[in-house]
Design a protein around this motif. Structure first.
Motif, PDB file in Angstrom:
ATOM      1  N   THR A 102       0.856  -1.185   0.000  1.00  0.00           N
ATOM      2  CA  THR A 102       0.000   0.000   0.000  1.00  0.00           C
ATOM      3  C   THR A 102       0.893   1.235   0.000  1.00  0.00           C
ATOM      4  O   THR A 102       2.118   1.135   0.068  1.00  0.00           O
ATOM      5  CB  THR A 102      -0.923   0.037   1.235  1.00  0.00           C
ATOM      6  N   ASN A 103       0.281   2.407  -0.059  1.00  0.00           N
ATOM      7  CA  ASN A 103       1.078   3.636  -0.042  1.00  0.00           C
ATOM      8  C   ASN A 103       1.251   4.183   1.375  1.00  0.00           C
ATOM      9  O   ASN A 103       1.683   5.310   1.555  1.00  0.00           O
ATOM     10  CB  ASN A 103       0.457   4.699  -0.956  1.00  0.00           C
ATOM     11  N   ARG A 104       0.941   3.380   2.399  1.00  0.00           N
ATOM     12  CA  ARG A 104       0.957   3.927   3.753  1.00  0.00           C
ATOM     13  C   ARG A 104       1.842   3.168   4.747  1.00  0.00           C
ATOM     14  O   ARG A 104       1.653   3.294   5.954  1.00  0.00           O
ATOM     15  CB  ARG A 104      -0.470   4.005   4.304  1.00  0.00           C
ATOM     16  N   GLY A 105       2.840   2.425   4.272  1.00  0.00           N
ATOM     17  CA  GLY A 105       3.657   1.648   5.200  1.00  0.00           C
ATOM     18  C   GLY A 105       5.094   2.099   5.333  1.00  0.00           C
ATOM     19  O   GLY A 105       5.901   1.434   5.999  1.00  0.00           O
ATOM     20  N   ALA A 106       5.473   3.210   4.691  1.00  0.00           N
ATOM     21  CA  ALA A 106       6.867   3.660   4.731  1.00  0.00           C
ATOM     22  C   ALA A 106       7.285   3.986   6.158  1.00  0.00           C
ATOM     23  O   ALA A 106       6.535   4.627   6.909  1.00  0.00           O
ATOM     24  CB  ALA A 106       7.061   4.874   3.831  1.00  0.00           C
ATOM     25  N   GLY A 107       8.510   3.562   6.523  1.00  0.00           N
ATOM     26  CA  GLY A 107       8.994   3.782   7.878  1.00  0.00           C
ATOM     27  C   GLY A 107      10.307   4.533   7.897  1.00  0.00           C
ATOM     28  O   GLY A 107      11.067   4.534   6.916  1.00  0.00           O
ATOM     29  N   THR A 119       3.811   2.796  -4.635  1.00  0.00           N
ATOM     30  CA  THR A 119       2.798   3.404  -5.501  1.00  0.00           C
ATOM     31  C   THR A 119       3.430   3.527  -6.874  1.00  0.00           C
ATOM     32  O   THR A 119       4.565   3.112  -7.089  1.00  0.00           O
ATOM     33  CB  THR A 119       2.350   4.773  -4.944  1.00  0.00           C
ATOM     34  N   ASP A 120       2.688   4.060  -7.836  1.00  0.00           N
ATOM     35  CA  ASP A 120       3.295   4.354  -9.132  1.00  0.00           C
ATOM     36  C   ASP A 120       3.159   5.850  -9.405  1.00  0.00           C
ATOM     37  O   ASP A 120       2.321   6.534  -8.833  1.00  0.00           O
ATOM     38  CB  ASP A 120       2.714   3.503 -10.266  1.00  0.00           C
ATOM     39  N   VAL A 121       4.028   6.352 -10.270  1.00  0.00           N
ATOM     40  CA  VAL A 121       4.072   7.788 -10.555  1.00  0.00           C
ATOM     41  C   VAL A 121       3.254   8.057 -11.813  1.00  0.00           C
ATOM     42  O   VAL A 121       3.633   7.655 -12.910  1.00  0.00           O
ATOM     43  CB  VAL A 121       5.519   8.273 -10.735  1.00  0.00           C
ATOM     44  N   THR A 122       2.131   8.754 -11.634  1.00  0.00           N
ATOM     45  CA  THR A 122       1.272   9.067 -12.781  1.00  0.00           C
ATOM     46  C   THR A 122       0.900  10.548 -12.745  1.00  0.00           C
ATOM     47  O   THR A 122       1.769  11.399 -12.664  1.00  0.00           O
ATOM     48  CB  THR A 122       0.037   8.140 -12.798  1.00  0.00           C
ATOM     49  N   ASP A 137       6.128  17.155 -12.872  1.00  0.00           N
ATOM     50  CA  ASP A 137       5.567  16.844 -14.184  1.00  0.00           C
ATOM     51  C   ASP A 137       4.553  15.706 -14.116  1.00  0.00           C
ATOM     52  O   ASP A 137       4.821  14.644 -13.537  1.00  0.00           O
ATOM     53  CB  ASP A 137       6.711  16.457 -15.142  1.00  0.00           C
ATOM     54  N   ALA A 138       3.392  15.912 -14.703  1.00  0.00           N
ATOM     55  CA  ALA A 138       2.334  14.900 -14.727  1.00  0.00           C
ATOM     56  C   ALA A 138       2.757  13.750 -15.641  1.00  0.00           C
ATOM     57  O   ALA A 138       2.897  13.934 -16.850  1.00  0.00           O
ATOM     58  CB  ALA A 138       1.028  15.524 -15.214  1.00  0.00           C
ATOM     59  N   GLN A 139       2.948  12.572 -15.077  1.00  0.00           N
ATOM     60  CA  GLN A 139       3.432  11.422 -15.829  1.00  0.00           C
ATOM     61  C   GLN A 139       2.282  10.564 -16.344  1.00  0.00           C
ATOM     62  O   GLN A 139       1.198  10.554 -15.759  1.00  0.00           O
ATOM     63  CB  GLN A 139       4.343  10.565 -14.962  1.00  0.00           C
ATOM     64  N   THR A 140       2.561   9.843 -17.409  1.00  0.00           N
ATOM     65  CA  THR A 140       1.666   8.803 -17.892  1.00  0.00           C
ATOM     66  C   THR A 140       2.431   7.497 -17.869  1.00  0.00           C
ATOM     67  O   THR A 140       3.536   7.415 -18.414  1.00  0.00           O
ATOM     68  CB  THR A 140       1.175   9.090 -19.316  1.00  0.00           C
ATOM     69  N   SER A 141       1.866   6.474 -17.224  1.00  0.00           N
ATOM     70  CA  SER A 141       2.492   5.158 -17.140  1.00  0.00           C
ATOM     71  C   SER A 141       3.921   5.267 -16.634  1.00  0.00           C
ATOM     72  O   SER A 141       4.861   4.739 -17.222  1.00  0.00           O
ATOM     73  CB  SER A 141       2.469   4.458 -18.514  1.00  0.00           C
ATOM     74  N   GLY A 142       4.077   5.966 -15.495  1.00  0.00           N
ATOM     75  CA  GLY A 142       5.395   6.128 -14.893  1.00  0.00           C
ATOM     76  C   GLY A 142       5.836   4.887 -14.133  1.00  0.00           C
ATOM     77  O   GLY A 142       5.168   3.850 -14.133  1.00  0.00           O
ATOM     78  N   GLY A 143       6.978   5.013 -13.456  1.00  0.00           N
ATOM     79  CA  GLY A 143       7.558   3.873 -12.766  1.00  0.00           C
ATOM     80  C   GLY A 143       6.960   3.644 -11.397  1.00  0.00           C
ATOM     81  O   GLY A 143       6.108   4.390 -10.921  1.00  0.00           O
ATOM     82  N   LEU A 144       7.435   2.585 -10.748  1.00  0.00           N
ATOM     83  CA  LEU A 144       7.064   2.308  -9.368  1.00  0.00           C
ATOM     84  C   LEU A 144       7.918   3.149  -8.438  1.00  0.00           C
ATOM     85  O   LEU A 144       9.084   3.428  -8.713  1.00  0.00           O
ATOM     86  CB  LEU A 144       7.256   0.822  -9.052  1.00  0.00           C
ATOM     87  N   LEU A 145       7.317   3.541  -7.334  1.00  0.00           N
ATOM     88  CA  LEU A 145       7.972   4.339  -6.304  1.00  0.00           C
ATOM     89  C   LEU A 145       7.843   3.531  -5.015  1.00  0.00           C
ATOM     90  O   LEU A 145       6.751   3.391  -4.478  1.00  0.00           O
ATOM     91  CB  LEU A 145       7.262   5.687  -6.185  1.00  0.00           C
ATOM     92  N   ALA A 146       8.966   2.965  -4.553  1.00  0.00           N
ATOM     93  CA  ALA A 146       8.908   1.996  -3.456  1.00  0.00           C
ATOM     94  C   ALA A 146       9.774   2.420  -2.288  1.00  0.00           C
ATOM     95  O   ALA A 146      10.902   2.895  -2.472  1.00  0.00           O
ATOM     96  CB  ALA A 146       9.356   0.626  -3.954  1.00  0.00           C
ATOM     97  N   ALA A 147       9.238   2.241  -1.076  1.00  0.00           N
ATOM     98  CA  ALA A 147      10.000   2.440   0.151  1.00  0.00           C
ATOM     99  C   ALA A 147      10.564   1.080   0.554  1.00  0.00           C
ATOM    100  O   ALA A 147       9.821   0.153   0.877  1.00  0.00           O
ATOM    101  CB  ALA A 147       9.105   2.996   1.256  1.00  0.00           C
TER     102      ALA A 147
END
Length: 315
Positions: A130-135, A192-195, A267-277
């Motif tokens: 999920t997008n809410r577990g970064a520590g 999450t992913d960057v879009t 910048d508003a991305q389309t089909s961007g990469g994953l953003l992981a903690a």
């Protein structure tokens, strides 16, 4: 309003990438829908990009896609049906690459083309990203370079050459499947992913949902070649301008950053990469594994700080 259904594991509360619904102790259904107007002129390429973008939300949850349905808007009185056939063919081929089928959908007559997918996936409830577990102490990995919004606008205006346009198509149509498969072997605390909200916007969502602040190293961010040159007044897409307004008060910019860098980070991305903690003890191994698997632009771009309201410091 939030749901009272106890089987809803991920709903609307934290602006996550997809909904997750519990089936049993070993199985949860993941579902998402996304569609948009053409970002490139080539119908086949548009279908590929739209499909990859829709599938990305499934990968960002750590899930496996099962099948998809097409969502279509098409101006049948203005464009030949062959254009729609090419869009559908591009999406079909990208779905096949992902190992799934598109097995239906819905079409409406519209004033301009729109295409995307409703995708259903599956995940082990104990392994949901999920997008809410970064520590605190986690490192942030980004798997694709930034700049698709600016360069797509420049391509439509004819201010970049065909080589740049081809590079852009390749980046946006690339599945996040390999990146997700590799990251699944490591300790991922949030993803999450960057879009559309840009790197800064999506990073803020992750930080706020996790109740932490984060630091982003601008020199470590991978940018698409040529993107900085088109980040100039008059050529900045409206979505990117809105993103810059949205992050006011949520981002602290270093005085050393130039305007072009700020624009690219929003910048508003389309089909961007994953953003992981990623756990700090595993982040270097994860990065090396991504590079070895054919995700060459993956980079460690920042780290998670102390508890906070989601402030992003960019230096």
């Amino acid at each position: 309003p939030s749901t009272s259904d106890k089987n809803v594991l991920v709903g609307t509360e934290s602006s996550d990438d997809a909904a997750v619904y519990l089936i049993d102790d070993k199985t949860a259904i993941v579902q998402t829908v996304d569609f948009f107007t053409p970002i490139v002129d080539d119908p086949y390429g548009f279908g590929q990009i739209a499909a990859a973008n829709s599938l990305s939300d499934i990968y960002a949850m750590g899930a496996k896609p099962l099948f998809a349905l097409s969502v279509v808007g098409f101006p049948s009185n203005r464009l030949p049906q062959s254009v729609l056939v090419e869009i559908l063919q591009g999406a079909h081929d990208k779905a096949k690459e992902a190992g799934i089928s598109i097995i239906g959908g819905h079409t409406v007559d519209d004033t301009e083309p729109k295409y995307g997918l409703a995708v259903t996936g599956i995940v082990d409830p104990s392994r949901i990203w999920t997008n809410r577990g970064a520590g605190t102490g986690d490192r942030i990995i980004l798997t694709k370079p930034i700049g698709t919004g600016l360069l797509a606008t420049a391509a439509k205006q004819g201010t970049v050459g065909p080589e740049v346009a081809d590079t852009l198509l390749g980046i946006m149509s690339e599945l996040n499947k390999t990146a997700a498969d590799v990251l699944s072997r490591f300790e991922i605390h949030s993803c999450t992913d960057v879009t559309g909200f840009g790197l800064a916007g999506h990073l803020h969502e992750m930080a706020a949902a996790s109740g932490v602040n984060m630091t982003l190293e601008s020199e470590s961010i991978p940018f698409i070649d040529g993107a900085r040159e088109v980040a100039i007044p008059g050529a900045i897409p409206g979505g990117t301008v809105s993103n810059m307004e949205f992050v006011e008060g949520k981002v602290e910019w270093s005085d050393s950053l130039d305007h072009s860098t700020k624009v690219l980070i929003c910048d508003a991305q389309t089909s961007g990469g994953l953003l992981a903690a990623v756990a700090p003890t595993q982040v270097q191994q994860a990065l090396e594994a991504l590079h070895e698997a054919g995700v060459p632009d993956a980079a460690i771009i920042g780290q998670v700080g102390a508890s906070g309201s989601g402030l992003i410091t960019i230096r």
